[in-house]
Design an enzyme around this catalytic site. Structure first.
Site, PDB file in Angstrom:
ATOM      1  N   SER A  33       0.878  -1.359   0.042  1.00  0.00           N
ATOM      2  CA  SER A  33      -0.032   0.036  -0.052  1.00  0.00           C
ATOM      3  C   SER A  33       0.866   1.311  -0.152  1.00  0.00           C
ATOM      4  O   SER A  33       1.920   0.945  -0.471  1.00  0.00           O
ATOM      5  CB  SER A  33      -0.921  -0.037   1.384  1.00  0.00           C
ATOM      6  OG  SER A  33      -2.009   0.947   1.250  1.00  0.00           O
ATOM      7  N   ASN A  34       0.318   2.273   0.428  1.00  0.00           N
ATOM      8  CA  ASN A  34       0.979   3.630   0.328  1.00  0.00           C
ATOM      9  C   ASN A  34       0.629   4.528   1.394  1.00  0.00           C
ATOM     10  O   ASN A  34      -0.276   4.160   2.112  1.00  0.00           O
ATOM     11  CB  ASN A  34       0.986   4.384  -0.785  1.00  0.00           C
ATOM     12  CG  ASN A  34      -0.577   4.653  -1.388  1.00  0.00           C
ATOM     13  OD1 ASN A  34      -1.050   5.494  -0.796  1.00  0.00           O
ATOM     14  ND2 ASN A  34      -1.105   3.963  -2.438  1.00  0.00           N
ATOM     15  N   HIS A  35       1.259   5.635   1.878  1.00  0.00           N
ATOM     16  CA  HIS A  35       0.807   6.421   2.828  1.00  0.00           C
ATOM     17  C   HIS A  35      -0.352   7.594   2.553  1.00  0.00           C
ATOM     18  O   HIS A  35      -0.433   8.190   3.515  1.00  0.00           O
ATOM     19  CB  HIS A  35       2.025   7.449   3.197  1.00  0.00           C
ATOM     20  CG  HIS A  35       3.277   6.587   3.751  1.00  0.00           C
ATOM     21  ND1 HIS A  35       3.125   5.815   5.158  1.00  0.00           N
ATOM     22  CD2 HIS A  35       4.454   6.500   3.297  1.00  0.00           C
ATOM     23  CE1 HIS A  35       4.216   5.459   5.317  1.00  0.00           C
ATOM     24  NE2 HIS A  35       5.180   5.608   4.356  1.00  0.00           N
ATOM     25  N   SER A  36      -1.246   7.415   1.630  1.00  0.00           N
ATOM     26  CA  SER A  36      -2.256   8.267   1.576  1.00  0.00           C
ATOM     27  C   SER A  36      -3.078   7.922   2.429  1.00  0.00           C
ATOM     28  O   SER A  36      -3.579   7.099   3.037  1.00  0.00           O
ATOM     29  CB  SER A  36      -2.936   7.986   0.340  1.00  0.00           C
ATOM     30  OG  SER A  36      -4.161   8.755   0.198  1.00  0.00           O
ATOM     31  N   ALA A 100      -4.746   7.548  -4.278  1.00  0.00           N
ATOM     32  CA  ALA A 100      -3.247   6.983  -4.514  1.00  0.00           C
ATOM     33  C   ALA A 100      -3.574   5.562  -4.968  1.00  0.00           C
ATOM     34  O   ALA A 100      -3.410   4.628  -4.160  1.00  0.00           O
ATOM     35  CB  ALA A 100      -2.493   7.422  -3.401  1.00  0.00           C
TER      36      ALA A 100
END
Ligand code: CTP
Ligand code: CA
Length: 232
Positions: A33-36, A100
């Site tokens: 995943s990502n930091h959004s 994101a």
């Protein structure tokens, strides 16, 4: 048309917004995943609702309350988000892709928890590309095609990459920000941005100084509604 804009004009408009990160499963207990944080997308949903529109938020996993009056559809992966966006975009007047989206997902999702292997110090994952959700919406034919706004989070050459994305994805407008600036963008309550939009004469732009995401969201919604008005 912009100065004549009233809540009455937007009451029947449907705004669909993607927000937050996506999660791409590797096995039953792990994901990429990502930091959004989803804050910008949720601020856009609140601003569109405040402007009198009907709002549907397609949200990846975030820890935010649903803005009042907004219909929220929860999704996990990019493929889930893609399915919901394809279903809802043809019903939208304005589509804003703020999520994101993970660019890649695992080629194979393991059915059982992957075990650490004793015979190797490395693990190689094969990833495959996810569909480009906003580009597919922008490629819809009239009358199904909404006005399409994308985002571009960059860490360098922000304006050049944003202009390229506007053209390549066939967007009407793009909101570009430099996420390498401390205290702005990912996870933050504030954001600075360049807005780029298409006109019959070419691409126009303006600079939005650092401000609360709620204020930037209002500006983006108002600009999109103004452009929608002049284009219809
Ligand atoms: N986007 C999307 N579907 C994807 C990837 C991105 O809808 N699979 C949307 C984002 O929501 C955003 C815009 O496309 O509105 C730009 O996302 P970004 O990650 O900056 O663009 P990419 O084309 O993925 O390029 P890169 O990550 O290489 O910069
Ligand atoms: Ca990307």
């Amino acid at each position: 048309a912009s100065s004549a804009m009233t809540a009455a004009d937007t009451r029947n408009r449907h705004v669909v917004i993607t927000a937050g990160p996506t999660r791409e499963a590797l096995d039953p207990v792990r994901y990429l995943s990502n930091h959004s944080s989803g804050k910008m997308g949720y601020a856009l949903a609140a601003a569109a609702h405040a402007a009198g529109a009907k709002v549907t938020l397609i949200s990846g996993p975030v820890s935010l309350a649903t803005p009042s009056g907004v219909t929220r559809i929860d999704v996990t992966s990019a493929l889930d988000m893609h399915t919901e966006a394809q279903r809802l975009a043809p019903t939208a007047d304005l589509f804003i892709a703020c999520a994101a989206v993970a660019d890649y997902r695992a080629e194979h999702v393991a059915e059982h928890k992957m075990k650490k292997r004793g015979d190797s110090e490395t693990l190689t994952l094969t990833l495959v590309k996810n569909p480009d959700i906003v580009a597919e919406v922008a490629a819809l034919a009239a009358p199904k095609r909404p006005f399409v706004v994308g985002f571009a989070a960059e860490t360098r050459d922000t304006q050049d990459y944003a202009r390229d994305k506007l053209t390549r994805k066939g967007l009407d407008m793009i909101v570009a920000n430099d996420v390498s600036q401390a205290g702005l963008g990912f996870g933050s309550d504030d954001n600075a941005a360049w807005l780029l939009w298409r006109t019959p004469e070419g691409v126009e732009s303006d600079t939005q100084p650092p401000q609360p995401k709620s204020a930037l969201a209002e500006t983006v919604i108002q600009r999109a509604f103004d452009l929608l008005d002049t284009s219809s």
